[in-house]
Design an enzyme around this catalytic site. Structure first.
Site, PDB file in Angstrom:
ATOM      1  CE1 TYR A  53      -4.754  -1.752   4.940  1.00  0.00           C
ATOM      2  CE2 TYR A  53      -3.366   0.142   4.494  1.00  0.00           C
ATOM      3  CZ  TYR A  53      -4.121  -0.920   4.040  1.00  0.00           C
ATOM      4  OH  TYR A  53      -4.245  -1.147   2.693  1.00  0.00           O
ATOM      5  CB  SER A  82      -0.859  -0.010   1.267  1.00  0.00           C
ATOM      6  OG  SER A  82      -1.466   1.250   1.474  1.00  0.00           O
TER       7      SER A  82
END
Ligand code: NAD
Length: 260
Positions: free
Chosen positions: A156, A143
């Site tokens: 995350y 990501s």
């Protein structure tokens, strides 16, 4: 060299980016193991569609990748069906948005387990076969949050930075075995994962839905467009080709300029 006859296992591929990888690889005649949760009939329809596209086999594994024993069961099923995994795509992931002092401990543990530890387990179980074959591709959906942070996403961001570190380490260990390991790091891709975090972000920041989309999600994405799952899958397909044999340990951004 053609990818036909190879086997790919893609975690979290009943939806979103994972499903796009599965469809792209099926288009190359690759056997596919899909994994994830969802409606049983819809998954079976998709599994058959993958076989129709590939002319090869598609297997569904519904194992929960937050649990090491279930990951071991999935990898054993894949090995017994296909001999081993040539292309491993660690893609399953989840998100939770909350200030760090309020971050639920159970959500922290789940996100670390799914977004990071699961990739360690699949990798350690897939690598012996790849080494023996002297060919393999390990691809992570990391990501932009493997490279930079945003507030309220402590678990995350931590997991994705960890995944980037794991990938670089594995790339070095496997560099002489014909096995590459790379991260693809998307910015915001329009998938259920993004759609589902809008209500929490509205609450955490006191914003409307439109404000979350325009002022939070796309605020840092200079193209002002969501990335598509197909654009991410196209990079994975390239990484599987011989032309990409010397791309290893890389973290490839597909983020509309977010991390520029
Ligand atoms: P998605 O919610 O559409 O798909 C997630 C997949 O993971 C689904 O197939 C789901 O069933 C599966 N899954 C969830 N929990 C699981 C578990 N415990 N065990 C096994 N499978 C499980 O999400 P997506 O947006 O396609 O995300 C895929 C990956 O891309 C994630 O790792 C995510 O962090 C990453 N990513 C997404 C974006 C984005 O904007 N959508 C951006 C950057 C990175």
């Amino acid at each position: 060299m053609s990818l036909t006859g190879k086997t790919a296992l893609i975690t979290g591929s009943t939806s979103g980016i994972g499903l796009a990888y599965a469809r792209a690889l099926a288009g190359e005649g690759v056997n596919i193991v899909i994994n994830g949760f969802g409606d049983a009939d819809a998954i079976e329809t998709e599994r058959k569609a993958l076989e129709a596209t590939s002319g090869a086999k598609a297997l569904y594994s519904g194992h929960d990748l937050t649990k090491a024993d279930q990951i071991e069961a999935m990898m054993a099923e894949a090995a017994s069906a296909f001999g081993g995994i040539d292309i491993l795509i660690n893609n399953a992931g989840m998100q939770h948005v909350a200030p760090v002092e309020e971050f639920p401990v159970d959500k922290w543990n789940l996100i670390l387990a799914l977004n990071l530890t699961a990739a360690f387990h699949t990798t350690r179980l897939a690598v012996p076969y790849m080494k023996e074959k002297k060919w393999g591709r390990i691809i992570q959906t990391a990501s932009a949050h493997s490279l930079t942070a945003s507030p309220f996403k402590s678990a995350y961001v931590t997991a994705k930075h960890g995944l980037a570190g794991l990938t670089k380490t594995v790339a070095l260990e496997l560099a002489t075995f014909g096995v590459t390991a790379n991260c693809i790091s998307p910015g915001y891709v329009w998938t259920p994962l993004v759609e589902n975090q809008i209500p929490d972000t509205m609450q955490a920041r006191g914003l409307t839905r439109e404000q979350v989309i325009n002022d939070v999600l796309l605020a840092g994405q200079p193209t002002k467009q969501f990335v598509t799952p197909e654009q991410v899958a196209a990079i994975a397909l390239f990484l599987c080709r011989d032309e990409a044999a010397n791309i290893t340990g890389a973290n490839i951004s597909v983020d509309g300029g977010w991390t520029a």
